[in-house]
Structure formats: structure tokens, C-alpha cells
Design an enzyme around this catalytic site. Structure first.
Site: not given
Length: 355
Positions: A13, A16, A20, A37, A42, A56-57
């Protein structure tokens, strides 16, 4: 679930696109989930990136276990190889994995070999695996060397992983489109989609054909189709003993052999359907033991809201073996039932005729 029988699936995908979230929906009901993960932390001053990681977490249930592979890209293959059959592994995502793979501090001697190791680990993984990856093949060619190196490496990884997976789905604007399923993977490609083979591949194919033995023609067993008498002489004693009309039996040429991979019922859709029945206001005493039929229908259709079967086919397997009431039947009983079905009589023949 739109595709049945998969053990490994690649979810592609754009940014956005909802890839996920869709991947997480495939593992929501799994009893044991290991989340892998791959994205590096970063720049500490990059608050937008930190917000993405935090989102995500926050979506991960507390029952999931999380593993990080940011320090060593090769560790992802080790995680897949060590996974147990009762586990569901969710890898999110290969874009972060390739980012670390290209980092000079982590870059191995051969990127191609590391990608090949990952694909081989997917093929041999005992657990069910869902991998998420950005689809970069639809964008423009980057104008910087680093950007081109990333898209080339990720494109190569996506192709290798897609080839290793049972199924591939592309998520566009939150809508999943299945590109590869277990059934289509076993079909021969159309002539227009076959690319021109290299000289080495052609030589290998010719050599394998020269060394192989000719495949003997398979003789299918005769299928008996009952033709009812023009003028029945007597009324049958019971409705189920009445002969049916000609059964819709078709010789397809399919021969079930040892080692053949057959689609299996979805192990999660069935229990979900039964749980859903408990929330419905069914008049009277409910469905009783028939909820098992609903669970089986849900498992075979891959959805918790199954529909009535529209085309019923019956596969009758029969055989006699020793044992008590719980392990066997009376000697000759299975042969009698098989002969009854061939004659177009009995419950199984009726069910097949209705389809």
C-alpha cells in the site's frame, strides 16, 4: 477474509493507504501474535515521525509481544525461522527494514543475499505471517542517488517476498484488492503474462524435461449416474430411500494425491461466527447443535457472516476399520452407503441433487 487457505501474506500500500490497519485486522483474533517492528527511531527532533511510531504502538493490544530488528536486518529471517506453528507474526514494515539494510552502519556485504535469505525464511516459516510493505513502484523515479537506491532495494524486496508468500493484497484508500491468492498461485500463467526466459533458465527447463519420465494418463473411476425408472412400481418406504433425478456429477480430472496442498477452513472465522450467533435474538430455543453448521460454513467461506451454499457438492469417503462405537461402524456399512449414493438414494445423494 477475502482469501482462504493462506499461510503467508504480503500487504502492499501507499502512504496513509490503511495497509497497516488492514494487516492488523488479519491477526486481531489470533491467540498468539508476535509483532516485529523494523523502523528505526529516527531523529529525536522529528516529532512527526515520533507521532507516527506512537500511533502504531497505541494500536497494538497488550497481549502482543514486540520485537525490534533495527539493529540487525538479518535478524528478521531468524525471527521467522524460530516462530512456532501456534504463532501469528506481523512484520511492519519492509520499508523500515530496507532503510536499515541500506544504512552504512548496518549494511551487509550483499543486500541481494539478505533479501534472498528473508524470502527463504518466509517459505519455511512454521507460523502464519503477515508482512506490510510500501508500494513504491507507482511513484516517479527519485532524483537523488539515495532515493533511487531505496526504491530499487524495496522493489526487489517486495518482488522476492511476494513470490514467497501465498497471497498478496494491495490496499488503496483503505480498500483491499487481492492480487494473488492460494488458488491463483497454483494456476498456470496466461501466455500474455509470461516473460521471456533467460538462456540459463531455458536450458534448465529443457534439461529437466529431458530427464523427467512421461506422466502416465490417469484413469478416473467410473461415476455412476442414476436414471430413475419411467414408471415407478411402488411407493418408497421412506422419503430418503426414493431415487433422485440424475445427479450433477462431472468428471473434472482432479485426482487427490499425497502431499497435495488443499485449501483448509479458516480457523478464526468459524469461532467468530459462533460467537456472533450468541449475540443474536434467535426465536425459541435457538439453533442448538446447528450452530456447528454455521461455524463450518463460516470457516469454509472465510467470513463470520456466511451465506447459504449455492452449489453443493458432496465428497463421500468410505472405508471399514475395526473399533468400537466411537471408532468404527458395522462391517460392510460404508460399502452399503457408497452403493446407495451411487444409485441416487439416501441423504447424501439428495443433498448432492439439490445442489
Amino acid at each position: 477474509m477475502s482469501v482462504d487457505g493462506w499461510n503467508t501474506v504480503l500487504v502492499l500500500g501507499g502512504i496513509r493507504s490503511g495497509k497497516s490497519e488492514f494487516a492488523e485486522s488479519l491477526v486481531t483474533d489470533a491467540p498468539v501474535v508476535r509483532y516485529v517492528a523494523t523502523a528505526p527511531e529516527g531523529d529525536p527532533e522529528d516529532t512527526e515521525w515520533a507521532t507516527r511510531l506512537a500511533a502504531h504502538r497505541a494500536r497494538r493490544p497488550g497481549s502482543w509481544t514486540t520485537e525490534e530488528t533495527t539493529e540487525d536486518p538479518r535478524r528478521l529471517a531468524d525471527v521467522l525461522e524460530s516462530a512456532e506453528p501456534n504463532e501469528m507474526v506481523l512484520v511492519d514494515d519492509l520499508g523500515g527494514w530496507v532503510t536499515v539494510l541500506l544504512d552504512p552502519d548496518h549494511q551487509p556485504a550483499d543486500d541481494v543475499a539478505t533479501i534472498a535469505e528473508l524470502a527463504e525464511a518466509i517459505r519455511g516459516c512454521a507460523a502464519r505471517v503477515v508482512l506490510v510493505s510500501p508500494e513504491v513502484g507507482l511513484s516517479l523515479v527519485p532524483t537523488t542517488p539515495l532515493g533511487r537506491a531505496f526504491t530499487d532495494a524495496l522493489g526487489a524486496a517486495n518482488r522476492a517476498v511476494a513470490d514467497a508468500c501465498d497471497a498478496v493484497v494491495l490496499v488503496v484508500a483503505g480498500q483491499p484488492v487481492w492480487l494473488k491468492s492460494v488458488a491463483s498461485a497454483t494456476e498456470s500463467p496466461a501466455p500474455s503474462t509470461v516473460t521471456e526466459p533467460t538462456a540459463a533458465a531455458s536450458a534448465a527447463v529443457v534439461a529437466s524435461l529431458a530427464d523427467s519420465e512421461p506422466t502416465p494418463e490417469v484413469q478416473l473411476p467410473d461415476v455412476l449416474t442414476h436414471t430413475p425408472p419411467a414408471t415407478p412400481t411402488a411407493e418408497p418406504s421412506t422419503p430418503w430411500a426414493a431415487p433422485t433425478m440424475a445427479l450433477p456429477m462431472v468428471a473434472t480430472g482432479l485426482v487427490i494425491q499425497p502431499g497435495m496442498e488443499l485449501p483448509m477452513p479458516d480457523e478464526y472465522a468459524g469461532p467468530q461466527a459462533v460467537d456472533r450467533l450468541a449475540t443474536l435474538d434467535v426465536p425459541g430455543a435457538g439453533l442448538g447443535v446447528l450452530d456447528r453448521v454455521v461455524g463450518f460454513a463460516a470457516a469454509t467461506q472465510g467470513t463470520s457472516t456466511p451465506a447459504a451454499w449455492g452449489s453443493v457438492r458432496v465428497l463421500l469417503l468410505h472405508g471399514d476399520h475395526a473399533g468400537g462405537a466411537a471408532a468404527g461402524t458395522v462391517a460392510g456399512e460404508s460399502a452399503r452407503r457408497a452403493a446407495q449414493a451411487r444409485a441416487g438414494q439416501g441423504a447424501l445423494a439428495r443433498l448432492a441433487a439439490e445442489g
